[in-house]
Design an enzyme around this catalytic site. Structure first.
Site, PDB file in Angstrom:
ATOM      1  CD  GLU A  33      -2.544  -0.434   2.478  1.00  0.00           C
ATOM      2  OE1 GLU A  33      -2.988   0.413   1.663  1.00  0.00           O
ATOM      3  OE2 GLU A  33      -1.451  -0.304   3.042  1.00  0.00           O
ATOM      4  CD  GLU A  66       0.467   0.541  -1.085  1.00  0.00           C
ATOM      5  OE1 GLU A  66       0.856   1.736  -1.161  1.00  0.00           O
ATOM      6  OE2 GLU A  66      -0.732   0.225  -1.164  1.00  0.00           O
TER       7      GLU A  66
END
Length: 471
Positions: free
Chosen positions: A292, A188
């Site tokens: 995710e 991320e």
């Protein structure tokens, strides 16, 4: 046993047979997180505080036992029994080097990672190695373990250089292991310039390839794995690469704009969000991995009689997302495998030593909404709303959209800084004080609370995953 490779839009084995990776992330293990493990703030804060409170040796004993019990052979066997075939392994750079002694590999850095990779391989489970926390923090969140709200990884070249160095150590160590499906070099990222991320990917790609030419790479998009719009034609420089987005649906969280019913309007919104995140990959016929995703769940000790209805709606979200994924034969890794009851496939029982000891503290943390992930801040909104109103009065609208807007609105930014950073910081010592006077046996029992035999199973979630594991 053959290495997996990226071939066009697919992941394949040496016989060019497609392998769809379906599994979960082992969040909260080698990269601890507050909502997963039940502490306030960041991992480095609780580690320092516990060492100061009960002594460095006893604190190290507890954390080592925590790592040992969190994932063992029983976990792998259960995971495999669900029909799943891949576990993403998030880790914190601090396991391998110290900020005060950079670029010096810690002697036992690989110990737990090696152990779990081996256990997974013995049970026929692939692993993906995920650098979840990089020096300086590659994003603005608690999970990059830097204690602030600015991603200083992008401001200091040395942080970037150290991460390259770490991947060189990892590549050298794991180059010959075919049970590792690949490397996820940076979780991320949130680079305000966008270009810095592409430049760093160029560097880490060549650094890894100079040592390990076989393993696939899984590259996250920018802005918390949601944005590939500035990647341009960078893919032409990279071989054996899949591209990762994270597909959390707004309907799977307490902040959902309305209760989820699977209405046509809601399905359209879910599908558009999914398609937007993968648009760049589809445009260029690239391999896609959903690194995710997944809803959070209500808990009876907090949501009471509404728990079952809330969770039924969240499972509905899960099913509808999987319908989208199955149509595209998408590889995915749900977040997450194990926690203390908010999102995990299995979760620590309330009658365990850890949950019993921290029962009242966890209720306080929930009431104060000191965890950013899936928080319900309604009980403390009166304390923070005046700050938001002040900013609305004093800051012109054109100056309110600070990166990573719109993922972080101005109101959300206030919550992140004032509530989940400042208030959480004042709770760290209170968390550590719970360990005062505990014997080594008691510390071991607290850590053992996270072992598989002490966990409950989220059966509705696990059934849906099993039903879709071979779709």
């Amino acid at each position: 046993m053959s290495f997996l490779q990226v071939s066009g839009t697919k992941i394949v084995n040496e016989n060019d047979e497609e392998v769809i990776l379906r599994g979960a992330g082992l969040g909260g293990w080698m990269n601890m997180e507050n909502f997963i493990s039940g502490y306030p703030g960041c991992e480095f804060q609780i580690r320092e505080s516990l060492a100061d409170t009960i002594g460095a040796d006893r604190a190290a004993f507890f954390f080592d036992k925590f790592l040992e019990y969190f994932f063992q052979d029983a976990d792998a066997k259960f995971f495999k029994s669900l029909g799943l075939n891949c576990i993403r392994l998030p880790f914190n750079y601090r396991h391998f080097e110290d900020d005060m002694d950079p670029r010096v590999l810690k002697p036992d850095g690989f110990r737990h990672l090696d152990r779990v990779i081996k256990i997974c391989a013995q049970n026929g489970i692939y692993t993906i190695l995920d650098l979840h926390t990089a020096p300086g923090g590659q994003n603005n969140g608690w999970h990059s373990d830097h204690g602030g709200h600015l991603a200083n990884f992008w401001r200091h070249k040395d942080f970037q250089d150290r991460s390259i160095w770490l991947w060189e150590q990892l590549a050298a160590h794991y180059a010959g292991n075919p049970w590792i499906a690949g490397y996820n070099p940076l979780n991320e990222p949130a680079d305000p310039s966008h270009q810095g991320l592409v430049d760093w990917y160029d560097r880490v790609y060549h650094a890894i390839r100079a040592i390990d030419p076989k393993h696939a790479l899984f590259l996250d998009g920018n802005t918390f794995a949601s944005d590939f719009s500035r990647f341009g034609d960078a893919f032409k420089r990279w071989d054996n690469v899949s591209y990762a987005f994270h597909d959390y649906s707004v309907f799977g969280f307490p902040s959902s704009p309305a209760p989820y019913t699977g209405s046509e309007e809601q399905l359209i919104r879910m599908r558009k969000s999914y398609q937007r995140k993968r648009a760049w990959m589809d445009e260029h016929n690239l391999c896609v991995w959903n690194g995710e995703w997944g809803p959070v769940y209500a808990r009876k000790q907090y949501e009471g009689e509404e728990t079952d209805a809330i969770n039924a709606a969240r499972v509905h979200v899960l099913k509808d997302q999987l319908t989208l994924y199955n149509k595209d034969r998408l590889s995915w890794s749900i977040w997450l495998y194990k926690d203390i009851g908010f999102q995990g496939m299995v979760y620590v029982g309330l009658n365990t030593p850890y949950m019993t000891l921290f029962c009242d503290f966890l209720a306080k943390k929930h009431r104060l909404a000191t965890d950013a992930w899936g928080a319900d801040a309604s009980k403390v909104a009166h304390a923070f709303d005046p700050i938001v109103r002040l900013l609305e009065r004093e800051v012109p609208p054109e100056h309110r959209q600070l990166y990573p807007y719109p993922l972080w609105t101005m109101e959300g930014r206030v919550g992140r800084i004032a509530r989940t950073t400042l208030v959480a910081e004042f709770l760290v010592q209170e968390w550590a004080d719970h360990f005062v006077g505990k014997s080594e046996e008691e510390l071991d029992a607290l850590a053992r609370s996270f072992s598989f035999e002490n966990c409950l199973h989220r059966d509705a979630l696990n059934k849906v995953l099993t039903d879709n594991a071979q779709a």
